[in-house]
Design a protein around this motif. Structure first.
Motif, PDB file in Angstrom:
ATOM      1  N   LYS A  31      67.552  55.190  54.160  1.00  0.00           N
ATOM      2  CA  LYS A  31      68.548  56.227  53.896  1.00  0.00           C
ATOM      3  C   LYS A  31      69.361  56.557  55.133  1.00  0.00           C
ATOM      4  O   LYS A  31      70.595  56.765  55.041  1.00  0.00           O
ATOM      5  N   ASN A  32      68.717  56.609  56.305  1.00  0.00           N
ATOM      6  CA  ASN A  32      69.391  57.077  57.509  1.00  0.00           C
ATOM      7  C   ASN A  32      69.875  55.963  58.432  1.00  0.00           C
ATOM      8  O   ASN A  32      70.713  56.217  59.303  1.00  0.00           O
ATOM      9  N   VAL A  33      69.356  54.761  58.257  1.00  0.00           N
ATOM     10  CA  VAL A  33      69.728  53.663  59.149  1.00  0.00           C
ATOM     11  C   VAL A  33      70.370  52.510  58.384  1.00  0.00           C
ATOM     12  O   VAL A  33      71.522  52.148  58.630  1.00  0.00           O
ATOM     13  N   VAL A  34      69.629  51.937  57.450  1.00  0.00           N
ATOM     14  CA  VAL A  34      70.115  50.750  56.741  1.00  0.00           C
ATOM     15  C   VAL A  34      71.387  51.068  55.956  1.00  0.00           C
ATOM     16  O   VAL A  34      72.319  50.259  55.907  1.00  0.00           O
ATOM     17  N   LYS A  35      71.447  52.238  55.346  1.00  0.00           N
ATOM     18  CA  LYS A  35      72.620  52.614  54.543  1.00  0.00           C
ATOM     19  C   LYS A  35      73.899  52.629  55.383  1.00  0.00           C
ATOM     20  O   LYS A  35      74.994  52.310  54.889  1.00  0.00           O
ATOM     21  N   TRP A  37      74.180  51.133  58.776  1.00  0.00           N
ATOM     22  CA  TRP A  37      74.384  50.036  59.730  1.00  0.00           C
ATOM     23  C   TRP A  37      73.916  48.679  59.218  1.00  0.00           C
ATOM     24  O   TRP A  37      74.140  47.667  59.867  1.00  0.00           O
ATOM     25  N   GLY A  38      73.214  48.635  58.090  1.00  0.00           N
ATOM     26  CA  GLY A  38      72.733  47.365  57.567  1.00  0.00           C
ATOM     27  C   GLY A  38      71.314  47.060  58.006  1.00  0.00           C
ATOM     28  O   GLY A  38      70.670  47.827  58.737  1.00  0.00           O
ATOM     29  N   ILE A  39      70.806  45.904  57.568  1.00  0.00           N
ATOM     30  CA  ILE A  39      69.439  45.485  57.903  1.00  0.00           C
ATOM     31  C   ILE A  39      69.383  45.003  59.344  1.00  0.00           C
ATOM     32  O   ILE A  39      70.170  44.134  59.738  1.00  0.00           O
ATOM     33  N   PRO A  40      68.485  45.523  60.169  1.00  0.00           N
ATOM     34  CA  PRO A  40      68.395  45.054  61.565  1.00  0.00           C
ATOM     35  C   PRO A  40      67.792  43.660  61.645  1.00  0.00           C
ATOM     36  O   PRO A  40      66.981  43.263  60.798  1.00  0.00           O
TER      37      PRO A  40
END
Length: 353
Positions: A31-35, A37-40
């Motif tokens: 919710k806070n990262v992937v949404k 910036w995408g998948i690391p």
């Protein structure tokens, strides 16, 4: 939960409870990262059971993300995140209320203020690297306010004050940490087969959490180096009784210097690490052995001990690990038990012609 981009240094502060479940932690991360910036491509994290568990590993394996973990009890392996954790902790310590229930509401301003700061390594702020510009910040407020909505003015004023305070606090904490970061750091390399002493922390053992930490031995060993892991960590050959991760950062090791004149000088009569039991009596006889197996708990051996000066009715079952003073008696019991078993197996057996 603190997430930091290794390239831009952009930090994301995610409020969550200490006992958050792994699936909820994954949902917050998405919710806070992937949404946004995408998948690391890769993630470096500490060895929290949520991150080392099967669910988290398999989830990011399916996503194509490489997972790397910091060395056990050496948070500097993920130093970038740990440094921001310390900065955030200092900020919250100064401005959280007495009941400490409003810390989550302070994270938004703290995140905004941190990402405005220019990094010495990049010369730019995280916002500038990601957006190619600094975002607009709250302008100076004119007081007294005579507009139609005082509540809007109060909200803007509170945000403005919190943002100024948080920036000042974070910058002060960063300067203090930079001053002391490398003061005691030293570089040391070992070869495979070298003998080392290992710094084992009391909080690695449940049995030591109730004793005085200052009176616990700081180093244990000697143990042999069996493998180098990365640039600054080593795998050490530990006894099977020490149920801990056997990879240590170089700062947790120090060389062992054997006394050539007295090789037995390194031997100790004190209890092994993690054991807080010592018996003042002597064993008269070991009567029996049993294996304890419970779901979710490692199996262990217990012995029925007949103590000197006590009747057989007062014999007691004791765990093998607390009988560290009586290893000779245990070895003799095992040898006699093995011999008896062999004799029983051989009884009534007719050799083949």
């Amino acid at each position: 939960m603190v997430v930091v981009d290794r390239f831009s240094k952009y930090a994301t502060f995610i409020p969550c409870s200490p006992d958050v479940k792994v699936d909820e932690a994954a949902r917050l991360f998405f919710k806070n990262v992937v949404k946004l910036w995408g998948i690391p491509k890769s993630i470096i994290s500490d060895r929290d059971p949520r991150f080392t568990g099967k669910f988290w590993r398999e989830l990011f394996k399916l996503m194509g993300t490489e997972l790397n973990f910091s060395t056990s009890f050496h948070p500097q392996s993920d130093g970038q995140t740990e440094r921001i954790n310390a900065l955030l902790e200092q900020y919250l310590r100064h401005y959280v209320s007495a009941h400490q229930k409003d810390w989550a509401t302070l994270l938004d301003v703290a995140q905004f203020s941190y990402n405005l700061q220019r990094s010495e390594s990049t010369g730019k702020s995280p916002f500038e690297i990601i957006m190619n510009q600094q975002p607009n910040t709250p302008g100076a407020l004119i007081a007294p306010y005579e507009g139609p909505n005082p509540s809007a003015f109060n909200f803007a004023k509170q945000w403005h004050e919190e943002q100024d305070i948080s920036r000042a606090c974070l910058e002060k904490a960063a300067r203090r940490m930079k001053k002391w970061a490398d003061k005691k750091r030293r570089q040391k390399e070992y070869e495979i087969g070298d003998k080392v002493l290992v710094k084992l922390l009391p909080n690695q053992f449940k049995s030591l959490r109730k004793v005085h930490k200052g009176l616990v031995r700081r180093y244990e060993g000697p143990f042999s180096i069996i493998e180098r892991v990365g640039k600054a960590a080593y795998k050490v050959e530990l006894p099977q009784k020490l149920k801990i991760h056997n990879v240590f950062h170089v700062s947790m090791l120090k060389p062992f210097h054997e006394d050539k004149e007295d090789p037995n000088r390194s031997e100790t009569s004190r209890a092994p690490t993690g054991v807080v039991t010592k018996f003042d009596r002597k064993i008269k006889e070991i009567l029996a052995e049993r294996k304890i197996r419970r779901r979710g708990v490692p199996s262990h051996s217990e012995y029925l001990i007949l103590w000197e000066g006590l009747p057989e009715s007062e014999a007691s079952w004791e765990r093998e690990d607390v009988l560290w003073q009586f290893q000779t008696e245990i070895e003799k019991f095992k040898e006699s038990a093995t011999g008896t078993l062999r004799n029983r197996v051989g009884e009534g057996v007719t050799p083949q012609k």
